[in-house]
Design a protein around this motif. Structure first.
Motif, PDB file in Angstrom:
ATOM      1  N   UNK A  32       0.824  -0.938   0.117  1.00 59.46           N
ATOM      2  CA  UNK A  32       0.208   0.080  -0.227  1.00 59.46           C
ATOM      3  C   UNK A  32       1.250   1.612  -0.321  1.00 59.46           C
ATOM      4  N   UNK A  33       1.553   1.469   0.579  1.00 64.03           N
ATOM      5  CA  UNK A  33       3.065   2.257   0.796  1.00 64.03           C
ATOM      6  C   UNK A  33       3.803   2.593  -0.304  1.00 64.03           C
ATOM      7  N   UNK A  34       3.625   1.636  -1.284  1.00 64.85           N
ATOM      8  CA  UNK A  34       4.712   1.140  -2.400  1.00 64.85           C
ATOM      9  C   UNK A  34       3.532   2.082  -3.886  1.00 64.85           C
ATOM     10  N   UNK A  35       2.048   1.539  -3.517  1.00 62.02           N
ATOM     11  CA  UNK A  35       1.004   1.751  -4.523  1.00 62.02           C
ATOM     12  C   UNK A  35      -0.803   2.297  -4.156  1.00 62.02           C
ATOM     13  N   UNK A  36      -0.356   3.394  -3.123  1.00 64.39           N
ATOM     14  CA  UNK A  36      -1.221   3.860  -2.136  1.00 64.39           C
ATOM     15  C   UNK A  36      -1.976   3.732  -3.188  1.00 64.39           C
ATOM     16  N   UNK A  37      -2.642   4.279  -4.428  1.00 61.55           N
ATOM     17  CA  UNK A  37      -3.888   3.685  -5.682  1.00 61.55           C
ATOM     18  C   UNK A  37      -4.402   2.575  -5.734  1.00 61.55           C
ATOM     19  N   UNK A  38      -3.759   1.327  -5.154  1.00 62.96           N
ATOM     20  CA  UNK A  38      -3.672   0.394  -6.348  1.00 62.96           C
ATOM     21  C   UNK A  38      -5.165  -0.554  -5.040  1.00 62.96           C
ATOM     22  N   UNK A  39      -6.107  -0.588  -5.379  1.00 57.89           N
ATOM     23  CA  UNK A  39      -7.017  -1.483  -4.240  1.00 57.89           C
ATOM     24  C   UNK A  39      -6.561  -3.242  -4.269  1.00 57.89           C
ATOM     25  N   UNK A  40      -6.661  -3.498  -2.978  1.00 59.08           N
ATOM     26  CA  UNK A  40      -5.873  -5.179  -2.603  1.00 59.08           C
ATOM     27  C   UNK A  40      -6.704  -5.352  -2.219  1.00 59.08           C
ATOM     28  N   UNK A  41      -6.195  -6.930  -2.816  1.00 53.14           N
ATOM     29  CA  UNK A  41      -6.902  -8.171  -2.463  1.00 53.14           C
ATOM     30  C   UNK A  41      -5.169  -8.477  -1.092  1.00 53.14           C
ATOM     31  N   UNK A  42      -6.750  -9.165  -0.225  1.00 52.68           N
ATOM     32  CA  UNK A  42      -5.679  -9.834   1.196  1.00 52.68           C
ATOM     33  C   UNK A  42      -5.945 -11.143   1.403  1.00 52.68           C
ATOM     34  N   UNK A  62      -9.409  -4.292  -0.534  1.00 51.64           N
ATOM     35  CA  UNK A  62     -10.862  -3.675  -0.498  1.00 51.64           C
ATOM     36  C   UNK A  62     -11.728  -5.144  -0.585  1.00 51.64           C
ATOM     37  N   UNK A  63     -11.399  -6.145  -1.049  1.00 48.50           N
ATOM     38  CA  UNK A  63     -11.335  -7.543  -0.895  1.00 48.50           C
ATOM     39  C   UNK A  63     -10.699  -8.443   0.648  1.00 48.50           C
TER      40      UNK A  63
END
Length: 172
Positions: A32-42, A62-63
């Motif tokens: 997230x710190x490297x790509x703050x605008x990218x939605x992430x799936x965990x 987000x998911x």
């Protein structure tokens, strides 16, 4: 993002590579710190509603995705021996091993892992081919101590139920 607590084979480009040992929260924060605008799936190590709630609060997530939680679902295609192993060996730890396939994978500790973990080489698909007959025979005969019981660290939270019930509990 897939945390180290996830079950099954590790997501690596080659069998020799050991994935970064970051926990899911550490991994998510780093990406997230490297790509703050990218939605992430965990994914990885999410075994109960508290785990899901906390993962969805991580920055950018987000998911969530869960696998181990559904291994005993009525709708799962899990073999009867696999199901039997997950129930009989409940309480055992999960370990990352090359013993069954030559690739790193997290599974429920059993006799086969205990006997072959330390000397298993990073040779996929050769080790996988070598052990396939053992795994197949063990599955047919219900020998859970010789089957690859891939599962994440949340395995002790799983239960037999319809998938909709499992989902309801995970997202309550």
């Amino acid at each position: 993002m897939r945390g180290q607590q996830a079950g099954g084979h590790r997501a690596t480009f080659t069998v020799e590579i050991h994935p970064h040992p970051s926990s899911l929260p550490e991994l998510v924060r780093e990406v997230h710190n490297a790509l703050p605008q990218t939605p992430l799936l965990a994914a990885g190590g999410l075994g109960n509603s508290e785990d899901v709630r906390l993962a969805l609060q991580l920055p950018g997530v987000q998911v969530v995705a869960l696998g181990t939680a559904f291994l005993l679902a009525d709708e799962a295609g899990t073999s009867s021996t696999y199901r039997q192993g997950l129930i009989e060996l409940r309480g055992r730890e999960t370990v990352v091993t090359r013993a069954f396939s030559g690739r790193l994978a997290r599974g429920l500790r059993n006799h086969f892992i205990d006997e072959h973990h330390l000397q298993a080489p990073a040779l996929y698909p050769q080790v996988n081919a070598l052990t396939s007959g053992i795994r197949r025979a063990a599955t047919r005969s219900g020998q859970v101590e010789y089957v690859s019981l891939w599962a994440g660290t949340g395995v002790n939270h799983i239960e037999s139920a319809p998938a909709r019930e499992i989902l309801r509990k995970l997202f309550q």
